[in-house]
Motif scaffolding. Structure first.
Motif, mmCIF file in Angstrom:
data_model
loop_
_atom_site.group_PDB
_atom_site.id
_atom_site.type_symbol
_atom_site.label_atom_id
_atom_site.label_comp_id
_atom_site.label_asym_id
_atom_site.label_seq_id
_atom_site.Cartn_x
_atom_site.Cartn_y
_atom_site.Cartn_z
ATOM 1 N N LEU A 31 -13.956 -16.662 -12.902
ATOM 2 C CA LEU A 31 -13.908 -15.705 -14.063
ATOM 3 C C LEU A 31 -12.915 -14.830 -13.733
ATOM 4 C CD1 LEU A 31 -17.575 -15.122 -14.874
ATOM 5 C CD2 LEU A 31 -16.320 -16.797 -16.019
ATOM 6 N N MET A 32 -11.771 -14.818 -14.618
ATOM 7 C CA MET A 32 -10.624 -14.123 -14.255
ATOM 8 C C MET A 32 -10.250 -12.939 -15.386
ATOM 9 S SD MET A 32 -7.869 -17.037 -12.961
ATOM 10 C CE MET A 32 -6.567 -16.065 -13.354
ATOM 11 N N ASN A 33 -10.965 -13.330 -16.659
ATOM 12 C CA ASN A 33 -10.466 -12.264 -17.710
ATOM 13 C C ASN A 33 -11.865 -11.369 -18.176
ATOM 14 O OD1 ASN A 33 -8.115 -13.756 -18.161
ATOM 15 N ND2 ASN A 33 -9.083 -15.467 -18.995
ATOM 16 N N GLY A 34 -11.540 -10.345 -18.759
ATOM 17 C CA GLY A 34 -12.651 -9.431 -19.102
ATOM 18 C C GLY A 34 -12.952 -8.565 -17.675
ATOM 19 N N LYS A 35 -14.031 -7.839 -18.142
ATOM 20 C CA LYS A 35 -14.391 -6.701 -17.152
ATOM 21 C C LYS A 35 -14.889 -7.260 -15.977
ATOM 22 C CE LYS A 35 -13.114 -2.895 -19.351
ATOM 23 N NZ LYS A 35 -12.067 -1.882 -18.845
ATOM 24 N N PHE A 36 -15.795 -8.483 -16.087
ATOM 25 C CA PHE A 36 -16.684 -9.090 -15.270
ATOM 26 C C PHE A 36 -15.703 -10.082 -14.424
ATOM 27 C CE2 PHE A 36 -19.468 -12.064 -13.373
ATOM 28 C CZ PHE A 36 -20.158 -11.181 -12.264
ATOM 29 N N ARG A 37 -15.654 -10.344 -13.161
ATOM 30 C CA ARG A 37 -14.818 -11.243 -12.562
ATOM 31 C C ARG A 37 -15.721 -11.832 -11.600
ATOM 32 N NH1 ARG A 37 -9.385 -9.147 -13.250
ATOM 33 N NH2 ARG A 37 -9.258 -8.312 -15.483
ATOM 34 N N LEU A 38 -15.274 -13.089 -11.109
ATOM 35 C CA LEU A 38 -16.148 -13.790 -10.050
ATOM 36 C C LEU A 38 -15.301 -14.808 -9.309
ATOM 37 C CD1 LEU A 38 -18.936 -14.523 -8.893
ATOM 38 C CD2 LEU A 38 -18.997 -16.365 -10.690
ATOM 39 N N ASN A 39 -15.213 -14.574 -7.976
ATOM 40 C CA ASN A 39 -14.353 -15.573 -7.258
ATOM 41 C C ASN A 39 -15.248 -16.387 -6.279
ATOM 42 O OD1 ASN A 39 -12.156 -14.517 -8.444
ATOM 43 N ND2 ASN A 39 -11.738 -12.809 -6.788
ATOM 44 N N ALA A 40 -15.062 -17.306 -5.660
ATOM 45 C CA ALA A 40 -15.562 -18.159 -4.418
ATOM 46 C C ALA A 40 -14.557 -18.577 -3.530
ATOM 47 C CB ALA A 40 -16.660 -19.040 -5.294
ATOM 48 N N GLY A 41 -15.013 -18.774 -2.572
ATOM 49 C CA GLY A 41 -14.353 -19.335 -1.434
ATOM 50 C C GLY A 41 -14.815 -20.195 -0.427
ATOM 51 N N ALA A 42 -14.050 -20.902 0.494
ATOM 52 C CA ALA A 42 -14.540 -21.699 1.662
ATOM 53 C C ALA A 42 -13.678 -21.801 2.562
ATOM 54 C CB ALA A 42 -15.010 -22.972 1.194
ATOM 55 N N HIS A 43 -13.858 -21.958 4.032
ATOM 56 C CA HIS A 43 -13.223 -21.863 4.883
ATOM 57 C C HIS A 43 -13.594 -22.602 6.281
ATOM 58 C CE1 HIS A 43 -14.862 -19.105 7.874
ATOM 59 N NE2 HIS A 43 -15.485 -18.021 6.857
ATOM 60 N N GLY A 69 -17.621 -21.541 6.645
ATOM 61 C CA GLY A 69 -17.922 -20.585 5.773
ATOM 62 C C GLY A 69 -17.885 -20.636 4.267
ATOM 63 N N GLY A 70 -18.446 -19.933 3.646
ATOM 64 C CA GLY A 70 -18.479 -19.832 2.015
ATOM 65 C C GLY A 70 -18.513 -18.235 1.766
ATOM 66 N N GLU A 71 -18.005 -17.855 0.550
ATOM 67 C CA GLU A 71 -18.282 -16.725 -0.026
ATOM 68 C C GLU A 71 -18.127 -16.647 -1.455
ATOM 69 O OE1 GLU A 71 -14.386 -14.440 0.861
ATOM 70 O OE2 GLU A 71 -13.484 -15.539 -0.614
ATOM 71 N N VAL A 72 -18.920 -15.668 -2.232
ATOM 72 C CA VAL A 72 -19.002 -15.512 -3.443
ATOM 73 C C VAL A 72 -18.860 -13.897 -3.705
ATOM 74 C CG1 VAL A 72 -20.769 -15.414 -5.498
ATOM 75 C CG2 VAL A 72 -20.878 -17.091 -3.496
ATOM 76 N N VAL A 73 -17.929 -13.454 -4.694
ATOM 77 C CA VAL A 73 -17.257 -12.359 -4.992
ATOM 78 C C VAL A 73 -17.479 -11.879 -6.230
ATOM 79 C CG1 VAL A 73 -15.505 -10.746 -4.429
ATOM 80 C CG2 VAL A 73 -15.754 -12.880 -2.926
ATOM 81 N N ILE A 84 -15.902 -2.108 -8.869
ATOM 82 C CA ILE A 84 -17.167 -1.934 -7.905
ATOM 83 C C ILE A 84 -17.404 -3.493 -7.924
ATOM 84 C CG2 ILE A 84 -17.765 0.311 -8.496
ATOM 85 C CD1 ILE A 84 -19.603 -0.511 -10.663
ATOM 86 N N GLY A 85 -18.070 -3.673 -6.771
ATOM 87 C CA GLY A 85 -18.757 -5.116 -6.625
ATOM 88 C C GLY A 85 -19.627 -5.369 -5.371
ATOM 89 N N ALA A 86 -19.697 -6.668 -5.422
ATOM 90 C CA ALA A 86 -20.315 -7.188 -3.948
ATOM 91 C C ALA A 86 -19.784 -8.145 -3.414
ATOM 92 C CB ALA A 86 -21.833 -7.473 -4.524
ATOM 93 N N TYR A 87 -20.020 -8.605 -2.192
ATOM 94 C CA TYR A 87 -19.525 -9.741 -1.486
ATOM 95 C C TYR A 87 -20.658 -10.378 -0.685
ATOM 96 C CZ TYR A 87 -16.330 -12.035 1.669
ATOM 97 O OH TYR A 87 -15.751 -13.096 2.587
ATOM 98 N N TYR A 88 -20.688 -11.708 -0.704
ATOM 99 C CA TYR A 88 -21.801 -12.334 0.160
ATOM 100 C C TYR A 88 -20.921 -13.478 0.876
ATOM 101 C CZ TYR A 88 -25.177 -15.316 1.716
ATOM 102 O OH TYR A 88 -25.775 -16.216 2.762
ATOM 103 N N LEU A 89 -20.849 -13.533 2.327
ATOM 104 C CA LEU A 89 -20.549 -14.682 2.978
ATOM 105 C C LEU A 89 -21.397 -15.163 3.866
ATOM 106 C CD1 LEU A 89 -17.822 -15.612 4.559
ATOM 107 C CD2 LEU A 89 -18.210 -13.931 6.246
ATOM 108 N N TYR A 90 -21.701 -16.382 3.826
ATOM 109 C CA TYR A 90 -22.356 -17.180 4.735
ATOM 110 C C TYR A 90 -21.651 -18.070 5.692
ATOM 111 C CZ TYR A 90 -25.401 -20.686 6.923
ATOM 112 O OH TYR A 90 -26.180 -21.684 7.755
ATOM 113 N N ALA A 91 -21.899 -18.074 6.898
ATOM 114 C CA ALA A 91 -20.891 -18.978 7.862
ATOM 115 C C ALA A 91 -22.031 -19.487 8.939
ATOM 116 C CB ALA A 91 -19.949 -18.007 8.841
#
Length: 185
Positions: A31-43, A69-73, A84-91
């Motif tokens: 999600l890139m638009n608006g006030k709420f955004r959401l990113n995810a990643g892996a490595h 690993g993977g992340e949700v942001v 303001i936000g949160a970040y979760y990483l699992y490896a």
């Protein structure tokens, strides 16, 4: 519109080159638009650590630890300069000896491009986080400050990390200084 998918290699080493790591991040902006955004990643990642085991005759040897690993942001944009936000990483550790399951969860804020002068700006990222490594855990506070100069690719960054409570062995207070170069294009 900016590309949703990015590749962000992360390479870190101590000054003596005996500790560090490489993570090859692929990140996607869900999600890139608006006030709420959401990113995810892996490595995939590799950590380099110095062995200290005398009985295995490995003292001074550099060992590698491999992870997937993977992340949700998720985060909320309060203004152009504050979110303001949160970040979760699992490896997941792939090696037999070493961490198998790492959970990292943080609640954070980001104050960016705070003008100090016409040429200098500051970014400040305070956060509280929870770390769980194979069922050992702890709560911490960390704060990162970055000094940037307008139209200049080098920035200076400092991070402090303070333990609140933990049963994970290690330092109770850590401070570092980082010099970064931004490649454009």
């Amino acid at each position: 519109e900016k590309s949703r998918l990015s590749f962000e290699p992360d390479v870190r080493f101590s000054l003596d080159l005996k500790r560090g790591g490489i993570a090859l991040w692929w990140r996607y902006k869900i999600l890139m638009n608006g006030k709420f955004r959401l990113n995810a990643g892996a490595h995939p990642a590799i950590n380099f650590i110095k062995a200290d085991s005398v009985k295995e005759n490995a003292k001074g040897v550099i060992l590698t630890q491999h992870f997937l690993g993977g992340e949700v942001v998720p985060y909320y944009v309060l203004s152009k300069k504050i979110n303001i936000g949160a970040y979760y990483l699992y490896a997941h550790g792939l090696q037999e000896n070493g961490p198998k399951n790492v959970h990292f969860l943080t609640v954070n804020s980001n104050f960016s491009n705070l003008k100090l002068t016409k040429q200098l700006a500051l970014t400040w990222i305070p956060q509280f986080y929870y770390l769980n490594i194979d069922k050992k855990d702890g709560f911490y506070f960390t704060s990162t400050v970055t000094l940037l100069k307008k139209d200049f690719p080098i920035s200076l960054q400092s991070t402090i990390n303070k333990t609140i409570t933990t049963n994970i062995p290690g330092n109770k207070f850590v401070w570092n200084l980082t010099l970064s170069y931004l490649f454009k294009g």
